[in-house]
Structure formats: C-alpha cells, structure tokens
Design a protein around this motif. Structure first.
Motif, PDB file in Angstrom:
ATOM      1  N   VAL A  49       0.850  -1.177  -0.047  1.00  0.00           N
ATOM      2  CA  VAL A  49      -0.025   0.048  -0.177  1.00  0.00           C
ATOM      3  C   VAL A  49       1.060   1.208   0.134  1.00  0.00           C
ATOM      4  O   VAL A  49       0.814   2.177  -0.778  1.00  0.00           O
ATOM      5  N   GLN A  50       1.838   1.080   0.719  1.00  0.00           N
ATOM      6  CA  GLN A  50       2.861   2.639   0.963  1.00  0.00           C
ATOM      7  C   GLN A  50       3.791   2.798  -0.016  1.00  0.00           C
ATOM      8  O   GLN A  50       4.232   3.693  -0.186  1.00  0.00           O
ATOM      9  N   GLY A  51       3.970   1.483  -0.670  1.00  0.00           N
ATOM     10  CA  GLY A  51       5.208   1.591  -1.848  1.00  0.00           C
ATOM     11  C   GLY A  51       6.357   1.374  -0.999  1.00  0.00           C
ATOM     12  O   GLY A  51       6.700   1.037   0.303  1.00  0.00           O
ATOM     13  N   HIS A  52       7.766   1.683  -1.592  1.00  0.00           N
ATOM     14  CA  HIS A  52       9.006   1.624  -1.035  1.00  0.00           C
ATOM     15  C   HIS A  52       9.485   2.994  -0.791  1.00  0.00           C
ATOM     16  O   HIS A  52      10.810   3.179  -0.377  1.00  0.00           O
ATOM     17  N   GLY A  53       8.756   4.120  -0.832  1.00  0.00           N
ATOM     18  CA  GLY A  53       9.316   5.502  -0.410  1.00  0.00           C
ATOM     19  C   GLY A  53       8.176   6.455  -0.839  1.00  0.00           C
ATOM     20  O   GLY A  53       7.259   6.005  -1.465  1.00  0.00           O
ATOM     21  N   PRO A  54       8.499   7.587  -0.496  1.00  0.00           N
ATOM     22  CA  PRO A  54       7.443   8.866  -0.780  1.00  0.00           C
ATOM     23  C   PRO A  54       7.280   8.645  -2.127  1.00  0.00           C
ATOM     24  O   PRO A  54       8.064   8.783  -3.083  1.00  0.00           O
ATOM     25  N   GLY A  55       5.767   9.055  -2.358  1.00  0.00           N
ATOM     26  CA  GLY A  55       5.298   9.051  -3.618  1.00  0.00           C
ATOM     27  C   GLY A  55       5.097   7.908  -4.503  1.00  0.00           C
ATOM     28  O   GLY A  55       4.462   7.900  -5.590  1.00  0.00           O
ATOM     29  N   GLN A  56       5.268   6.798  -3.612  1.00  0.00           N
ATOM     30  CA  GLN A  56       5.256   5.310  -4.297  1.00  0.00           C
ATOM     31  C   GLN A  56       3.688   4.609  -3.871  1.00  0.00           C
ATOM     32  O   GLN A  56       3.653   3.308  -4.010  1.00  0.00           O
ATOM     33  N   GLU A  57       3.067   5.532  -3.014  1.00  0.00           N
ATOM     34  CA  GLU A  57       1.890   4.982  -2.356  1.00  0.00           C
ATOM     35  C   GLU A  57       0.795   4.389  -3.395  1.00  0.00           C
ATOM     36  O   GLU A  57       0.724   5.131  -4.548  1.00  0.00           O
ATOM     37  N   VAL A  58       0.099   3.193  -3.402  1.00  0.00           N
ATOM     38  CA  VAL A  58      -0.658   2.727  -4.044  1.00  0.00           C
ATOM     39  C   VAL A  58      -2.297   2.889  -3.733  1.00  0.00           C
ATOM     40  O   VAL A  58      -2.365   2.514  -2.777  1.00  0.00           O
ATOM     41  N   LEU A  59      -3.048   3.719  -4.389  1.00  0.00           N
ATOM     42  CA  LEU A  59      -4.344   4.180  -4.171  1.00  0.00           C
ATOM     43  C   LEU A  59      -5.240   2.831  -4.117  1.00  0.00           C
ATOM     44  O   LEU A  59      -5.203   1.933  -4.986  1.00  0.00           O
ATOM     45  N   GLN A  60      -5.851   2.589  -2.878  1.00  0.00           N
ATOM     46  CA  GLN A  60      -6.659   1.467  -2.735  1.00  0.00           C
ATOM     47  C   GLN A  60      -8.087   1.762  -2.829  1.00  0.00           C
ATOM     48  O   GLN A  60      -8.650   3.060  -2.567  1.00  0.00           O
ATOM     49  N   THR A  61      -8.821   0.842  -3.774  1.00  0.00           N
ATOM     50  CA  THR A  61     -10.229   1.211  -4.184  1.00  0.00           C
ATOM     51  C   THR A  61     -10.968  -0.288  -3.798  1.00  0.00           C
ATOM     52  O   THR A  61     -10.248  -1.276  -3.512  1.00  0.00           O
ATOM     53  N   ALA A 124     -14.630   1.234  -6.916  1.00  0.00           N
ATOM     54  CA  ALA A 124     -13.953   0.836  -8.040  1.00  0.00           C
ATOM     55  C   ALA A 124     -13.100  -0.388  -7.672  1.00  0.00           C
ATOM     56  O   ALA A 124     -12.613  -0.427  -6.635  1.00  0.00           O
ATOM     57  N   PRO A 125     -13.113  -1.510  -8.488  1.00  0.00           N
ATOM     58  CA  PRO A 125     -12.130  -2.708  -8.164  1.00  0.00           C
ATOM     59  C   PRO A 125     -10.846  -2.176  -8.359  1.00  0.00           C
ATOM     60  O   PRO A 125     -10.438  -1.273  -9.036  1.00  0.00           O
ATOM     61  N   MET A 126      -9.865  -2.734  -7.534  1.00  0.00           N
ATOM     62  CA  MET A 126      -8.271  -2.600  -7.855  1.00  0.00           C
ATOM     63  C   MET A 126      -8.079  -2.918  -9.046  1.00  0.00           C
ATOM     64  O   MET A 126      -8.382  -4.063  -9.545  1.00  0.00           O
ATOM     65  N   PRO A 127      -7.063  -2.128  -9.744  1.00  0.00           N
ATOM     66  CA  PRO A 127      -6.459  -2.733 -10.890  1.00  0.00           C
ATOM     67  C   PRO A 127      -5.713  -3.971 -10.629  1.00  0.00           C
ATOM     68  O   PRO A 127      -5.293  -4.037  -9.645  1.00  0.00           O
ATOM     69  N   PRO A 128      -5.468  -4.871 -11.878  1.00  0.00           N
ATOM     70  CA  PRO A 128      -4.703  -5.899 -11.567  1.00  0.00           C
ATOM     71  C   PRO A 128      -3.436  -5.605 -11.029  1.00  0.00           C
ATOM     72  O   PRO A 128      -2.605  -4.541 -11.552  1.00  0.00           O
ATOM     73  N   LYS A 129      -2.714  -6.447 -10.038  1.00  0.00           N
ATOM     74  CA  LYS A 129      -1.401  -6.385  -9.752  1.00  0.00           C
ATOM     75  C   LYS A 129      -0.386  -6.561 -10.881  1.00  0.00           C
ATOM     76  O   LYS A 129      -0.809  -7.399 -11.750  1.00  0.00           O
ATOM     77  N   GLY A 130       0.647  -5.768 -11.104  1.00  0.00           N
ATOM     78  CA  GLY A 130       1.619  -5.959 -12.023  1.00  0.00           C
ATOM     79  C   GLY A 130       2.814  -6.510 -11.487  1.00  0.00           C
ATOM     80  O   GLY A 130       3.462  -6.485 -10.547  1.00  0.00           O
ATOM     81  N   GLY A 131       3.820  -6.574 -12.606  1.00  0.00           N
ATOM     82  CA  GLY A 131       5.450  -6.668 -12.278  1.00  0.00           C
ATOM     83  C   GLY A 131       6.033  -7.840 -11.763  1.00  0.00           C
ATOM     84  O   GLY A 131       7.006  -8.157 -12.670  1.00  0.00           O
ATOM     85  N   GLY A 132       5.345  -8.739 -10.774  1.00  0.00           N
ATOM     86  CA  GLY A 132       6.256  -9.849 -10.460  1.00  0.00           C
ATOM     87  C   GLY A 132       7.052  -9.680  -9.256  1.00  0.00           C
ATOM     88  O   GLY A 132       7.586 -10.488  -8.520  1.00  0.00           O
ATOM     89  N   HIS A 133       6.758  -8.321  -8.719  1.00  0.00           N
ATOM     90  CA  HIS A 133       7.617  -8.129  -7.449  1.00  0.00           C
ATOM     91  C   HIS A 133       6.784  -8.861  -6.294  1.00  0.00           C
ATOM     92  O   HIS A 133       5.490  -8.742  -6.280  1.00  0.00           O
ATOM     93  N   ALA A 134       7.215  -9.073  -5.051  1.00  0.00           N
ATOM     94  CA  ALA A 134       6.644  -9.704  -4.117  1.00  0.00           C
ATOM     95  C   ALA A 134       5.698  -8.759  -3.348  1.00  0.00           C
ATOM     96  O   ALA A 134       4.518  -9.375  -3.224  1.00  0.00           O
ATOM     97  N   CYS A 135       6.005  -7.521  -3.568  1.00  0.00           N
ATOM     98  CA  CYS A 135       4.678  -6.674  -2.950  1.00  0.00           C
ATOM     99  C   CYS A 135       3.653  -6.176  -3.767  1.00  0.00           C
ATOM    100  O   CYS A 135       2.616  -5.815  -3.415  1.00  0.00           O
ATOM    101  N   GLY A 136       3.657  -6.893  -5.189  1.00  0.00           N
ATOM    102  CA  GLY A 136       2.775  -6.701  -6.073  1.00  0.00           C
ATOM    103  C   GLY A 136       2.378  -5.161  -6.537  1.00  0.00           C
ATOM    104  O   GLY A 136       1.426  -5.108  -7.343  1.00  0.00           O
ATOM    105  N   GLY A 137       3.070  -4.267  -6.243  1.00  0.00           N
ATOM    106  CA  GLY A 137       2.764  -2.869  -6.338  1.00  0.00           C
ATOM    107  C   GLY A 137       3.550  -2.182  -7.493  1.00  0.00           C
ATOM    108  O   GLY A 137       3.114  -1.179  -7.801  1.00  0.00           O
ATOM    109  N   HIS A 138       4.448  -2.899  -8.213  1.00  0.00           N
ATOM    110  CA  HIS A 138       4.870  -2.458  -9.242  1.00  0.00           C
ATOM    111  C   HIS A 138       5.576  -3.043 -10.023  1.00  0.00           C
ATOM    112  O   HIS A 138       5.877  -4.221 -10.008  1.00  0.00           O
TER     113      HIS A 138
END
Length: 138
Positions: A49-61, A124-138
């Motif tokens: 949710v918070q990302g890995h630093g400022p400005g990387q937050e993932v908006l939750q819906t 609104a539904p959350m968009p699909p997770k992308g990337g393949g990173h463990a946190c799923g956020g990017h």
C-alpha cells in the motif's frame, strides 16, 4: 515502520466490531478511537500500500465492505490484521494506530481527495497487480 515511542500511549483494549466494521481501541491516556476497517485497509503500513518510498503509495479502491478475518498480536508493540480481501502484510504499531485515530478525519478527507484526483470511486475494483515483485505494487 515506527516502533513504540518511549512514554507513548499503549492500548488497554482492542475490540473488533464485525457488524459495524470498526476496530475500537482504548489507549492508556484515555483516548478512544473507532477505526473503520476500510480506513485501516487503505492506510495499511505495508509496502503493498505505502510503496517503498514517498510518492510510491498505491491508491486503494473497492475496500468499503472489507472486514477483518483475524487480528494477531505482534510482540508487545503491534497487531497484524488479516482483511477479507486477503491483505495481511501490514503491521500496525501502537503508535501508528494512535496516529490513525487522532488524524482519522484528515486522513479520510485526504483519501477522498486522492480518489477524486485519480477519477475513481471508492467502490471501483483494484486494477490488476503487475510486475512480479513480491509486494505486487509495481
């Protein structure tokens, strides 16, 4: 994640109200907060949710109807909720719960503003997770 601040209030009671979907927390300084599950979920301190630093937050819906399916203690300093959408990686320190309670109105307004700026609805539904990173956020 912040740990416990020396002399900071600690919870004396935590009550999960499933039907009204709030976590009630009473602190040692007399402060009492009713934190909606949705607020807890959209402000989870997890990297997802918070990302890995400022400005990387993932908006939750789509979290309006989220519930708590479990609430586990983490040492003597935090709890780890499991939400009905499967999210279980946020560890909420006592300090963080207190800050959420104390700033609940401002945080809720900030969340609604972020939704508006993104042109999305709370439901609104959350968009699909992308990337393949463990946190799923990017």
């Amino acid at each position: 994640m912040a740990g416990l601040k020396i002399g900071a209030p600690t919870p004396e009671a935590l009550t999960v109200h499933g039907q009204s979907r709030v976590l009630e927390v009473v602190f040692s300084d007399g402060a009492a907060f009713r934190l909606p599950f949705e607020l807890l979920r959209v402000y989870s301190p997890s990297a997802e949710v918070q990302g890995h630093g400022p400005g990387q937050e993932v908006l939750q819906t789509g979290k309006r109807e989220v519930t708590l399916t479990a609430l586990e203690p983490v040492g003597n300093y935090a709890v780890k909720p499991t939400f009905s959408d499967g999210h279980d990686s946020g560890i909420f320190s006592w300090d963080y719960l207190y800050e959420l309670g104390r700033n609940q109105d401002a945080l809720w307004a900030q969340y609604l503003q972020r939704l508006q700026e993104a042109g999305v609805d709370r439901d609104a539904p959350m968009p699909p997770k992308g990337g393949g990173h463990a946190c799923g956020g990017h």
